[in-house]
Design a protein around this motif. Structure first.
Motif, PDB file in Angstrom:
ATOM      1  N   LEU A 108       0.781  -1.226   0.000  1.00 30.95           N
ATOM      2  CA  LEU A 108       0.000   0.000   0.000  1.00 30.95           C
ATOM      3  C   LEU A 108       0.819   1.286   0.000  1.00 30.95           C
ATOM      4  N   LEU A 109       1.946   1.305   0.694  1.00 29.90           N
ATOM      5  CA  LEU A 109       2.689   2.550   0.876  1.00 29.90           C
ATOM      6  C   LEU A 109       3.780   2.702  -0.177  1.00 29.90           C
ATOM      7  N   PRO A 110       4.084   3.941  -0.586  1.00 35.78           N
ATOM      8  CA  PRO A 110       5.185   4.169  -1.533  1.00 35.78           C
ATOM      9  C   PRO A 110       6.509   3.672  -0.956  1.00 35.78           C
ATOM     10  N   GLU A 111       7.346   3.105  -1.824  1.00 37.94           N
ATOM     11  CA  GLU A 111       8.613   2.559  -1.346  1.00 37.94           C
ATOM     12  C   GLU A 111       9.481   3.628  -0.691  1.00 37.94           C
ATOM     13  N   HIS A 112       9.417   4.857  -1.210  1.00 37.41           N
ATOM     14  CA  HIS A 112      10.219   5.925  -0.615  1.00 37.41           C
ATOM     15  C   HIS A 112       9.815   6.155   0.840  1.00 37.41           C
ATOM     16  N   LEU A 113       8.527   6.097   1.127  1.00 36.87           N
ATOM     17  CA  LEU A 113       8.062   6.277   2.499  1.00 36.87           C
ATOM     18  C   LEU A 113       8.485   5.106   3.372  1.00 36.87           C
ATOM     19  N   LEU A 114       8.402   3.884   2.837  1.00 38.42           N
ATOM     20  CA  LEU A 114       8.857   2.717   3.600  1.00 38.42           C
ATOM     21  C   LEU A 114      10.357   2.794   3.899  1.00 38.42           C
ATOM     22  N   ALA A 115      11.133   3.282   2.940  1.00 39.97           N
ATOM     23  CA  ALA A 115      12.570   3.428   3.168  1.00 39.97           C
ATOM     24  C   ALA A 115      12.831   4.438   4.277  1.00 39.97           C
ATOM     25  N   THR A 116      12.019   5.490   4.347  1.00 43.64           N
ATOM     26  CA  THR A 116      12.181   6.479   5.409  1.00 43.64           C
ATOM     27  C   THR A 116      11.796   5.883   6.757  1.00 43.64           C
ATOM     28  N   VAL A 117      10.751   5.058   6.796  1.00 49.51           N
ATOM     29  CA  VAL A 117      10.401   4.353   8.028  1.00 49.51           C
ATOM     30  C   VAL A 117      11.566   3.467   8.468  1.00 49.51           C
ATOM     31  N   ALA A 118      12.198   2.782   7.521  1.00 50.79           N
ATOM     32  CA  ALA A 118      13.363   1.964   7.855  1.00 50.79           C
ATOM     33  C   ALA A 118      14.489   2.822   8.418  1.00 50.79           C
ATOM     34  N   ASP A 119      14.718   3.995   7.834  1.00 50.12           N
ATOM     35  CA  ASP A 119      15.750   4.901   8.356  1.00 50.12           C
ATOM     36  C   ASP A 119      15.425   5.326   9.785  1.00 50.12           C
ATOM     37  N   ALA A 120      14.137   5.583  10.074  1.00 52.95           N
ATOM     38  CA  ALA A 120      13.745   5.980  11.422  1.00 52.95           C
ATOM     39  C   ALA A 120      14.020   4.861  12.426  1.00 52.95           C
ATOM     40  N   ILE A 121      13.754   3.610  12.032  1.00 51.52           N
ATOM     41  CA  ILE A 121      14.047   2.485  12.914  1.00 51.52           C
ATOM     42  C   ILE A 121      15.550   2.341  13.109  1.00 51.52           C
ATOM     43  N   GLU A 122      16.312   2.507  12.024  1.00 53.91           N
ATOM     44  CA  GLU A 122      17.770   2.406  12.146  1.00 53.91           C
ATOM     45  C   GLU A 122      18.318   3.510  13.042  1.00 53.91           C
ATOM     46  N   LEU A 123      17.754   4.713  12.937  1.00 48.56           N
ATOM     47  CA  LEU A 123      18.180   5.796  13.819  1.00 48.56           C
ATOM     48  C   LEU A 123      17.920   5.433  15.273  1.00 48.56           C
ATOM     49  N   GLY A 124      16.733   4.893  15.563  1.00 45.97           N
ATOM     50  CA  GLY A 124      16.440   4.481  16.930  1.00 45.97           C
ATOM     51  C   GLY A 124      17.368   3.381  17.414  1.00 45.97           C
ATOM     52  N   LEU A 125      17.689   2.443  16.534  1.00 46.34           N
ATOM     53  CA  LEU A 125      18.596   1.345  16.877  1.00 46.34           C
ATOM     54  C   LEU A 125      19.997   1.867  17.194  1.00 46.34           C
ATOM     55  N   LEU A 126      20.522   2.735  16.340  1.00 45.66           N
ATOM     56  CA  LEU A 126      21.858   3.275  16.551  1.00 45.66           C
ATOM     57  C   LEU A 126      21.904   4.156  17.797  1.00 45.66           C
ATOM     58  N   THR A 127      20.877   4.973  17.993  1.00 44.79           N
ATOM     59  CA  THR A 127      20.835   5.833  19.176  1.00 44.79           C
ATOM     60  C   THR A 127      20.823   4.999  20.449  1.00 44.79           C
ATOM     61  N   GLN A 128      20.059   3.911  20.444  1.00 45.35           N
ATOM     62  CA  GLN A 128      20.043   3.028  21.606  1.00 45.35           C
ATOM     63  C   GLN A 128      21.422   2.427  21.858  1.00 45.35           C
ATOM     64  N   ALA A 129      22.097   1.981  20.823  1.00 46.67           N
ATOM     65  CA  ALA A 129      23.425   1.391  20.988  1.00 46.67           C
ATOM     66  C   ALA A 129      24.416   2.413  21.553  1.00 46.67           C
ATOM     67  N   LEU A 130      24.369   3.637  21.039  1.00 44.29           N
ATOM     68  CA  LEU A 130      25.271   4.675  21.535  1.00 44.29           C
ATOM     69  C   LEU A 130      24.927   5.074  22.964  1.00 44.29           C
ATOM     70  N   ASP A 131      23.634   5.115  23.286  1.00 49.40           N
ATOM     71  CA  ASP A 131      23.236   5.447  24.654  1.00 49.40           C
ATOM     72  C   ASP A 131      23.701   4.375  25.637  1.00 49.40           C
ATOM     73  N   LEU A 132      23.594   3.102  25.257  1.00 43.26           N
ATOM     74  CA  LEU A 132      24.071   2.030  26.130  1.00 43.26           C
ATOM     75  C   LEU A 132      25.570   2.169  26.385  1.00 43.26           C
ATOM     76  N   ARG A 133      26.310   2.520  25.365  1.00 44.74           N
ATOM     77  CA  ARG A 133      27.758   2.695  25.515  1.00 44.74           C
ATOM     78  C   ARG A 133      28.067   3.876  26.436  1.00 44.74           C
TER      79      ARG A 133
END
Length: 256
Positions: A108-133
């Protein structure tokens, strides 16, 4: 000398390439996100310094965004960043929503929007890893006070290191902002969000629906999204550079 922060204790699995299938990338990110937030897998989630670190970083970001928050046109986009993109909030429910509806989203959603959702998840993942460190470093050097100030934060930031990953974190902040600004203006996205509101609520997907709707509204009122994101990116790069350089006032007096 305090011990060096330990790396992620979990075995590293193959990471899909950014230009590979989007479904594979999203699957990988969602699995990693869940594992990194699980105290049974990553015990640093229970470090006493972690909540204080997140609170302090949120206050710092609010101070950096002060000029945006005082601008009526840019305030909604700034608030969206503070509540939905880069802050202390737990996005686990939103990302669980994504995991549940991933096949439908791809239809249903445009691939560009899905890619941005993936970037948002990756940002949260990386931020969590850096915060743990960072929390691990603070556990070693912070003493019993459990309260952060600018000097202690800067010291822990330098000791945690990883300047390239810090730079990539800022890359992702810019990519999410620009991606949303573009994707949410595509023809039909507004109608799709309106039509999906009731089904999303009925299916228990309100976190994901709310994220997309708030982004659409905020960027719809923004105007010059590229200029706005460019200012955020430059500010964050300047602060990171000053922190690594040991600047006496890396936050220009905004934090004590």
């Amino acid at each position: 000398m305090p011990p060096r922060p330990s790396p992620d204790r979990r075995p590293q699995r193959h990471r899909p390439l950014r230009d590979g299938p989007l479904r594979d990338r999203l699957d990988w990110l969602l699995r990693e996100h869940q594992a990194l937030h699980d105290p049974a897998i990553e015990p640093r989630n229970e470090l006493p310094w972690l909540p204080e670190l997140r609170r302090w970083q949120t206050r710092r970001l609010e101070a950096s965004f002060d000029r945006f928050l005082r601008d009526p046109q840019r305030r909604p986009a700034a608030q969206f960043f503070l509540t939905d993109v880069y802050n202390e909030h737990d996005f686990a429910q939103r990302d669980a929503d994504i995991a549940r509806v991933l096949p439908m989203m791809q239809r249903l959603l445009p691939e560009h929007l899905l890619a941005t959702v993936a970037d948002a998840i990756e940002l949260g993942l990386l931020t969590q890893a850096l915060d743990l460190r960072m929390a691990q470093v603070l556990q070693a050097i912070g003493g019993p006070r459990r309260r952060l100030d600018a000097a202690l934060y800067a010291r822990a930031y330098r000791m945690a290191g990883l300047p390239r990953l810090r730079g990539y974190q800022i890359d992702l902040i810019a990519r999410v902002g620009l991606g949303l600004g573009h994707a949410l203006r595509l023809p039909g996205v507004s109608m799709l969000l309106r039509l999906s509101r009731a089904p999303a609520r009925a299916a228990g997907l309100s976190q994901l629906q709310g994220f997309l709707e708030r982004g659409f509204e905020a960027f719809g009122r923004l105007g010059d999204a590229r200029g706005f994101i460019g200012e955020i990116e430059q500010d964050e790069r300047d602060i990171s550079r000053r922190l690594f350089a040991g600047d006496a006032d890396p936050f220009d007096g905004a934090m004590e």
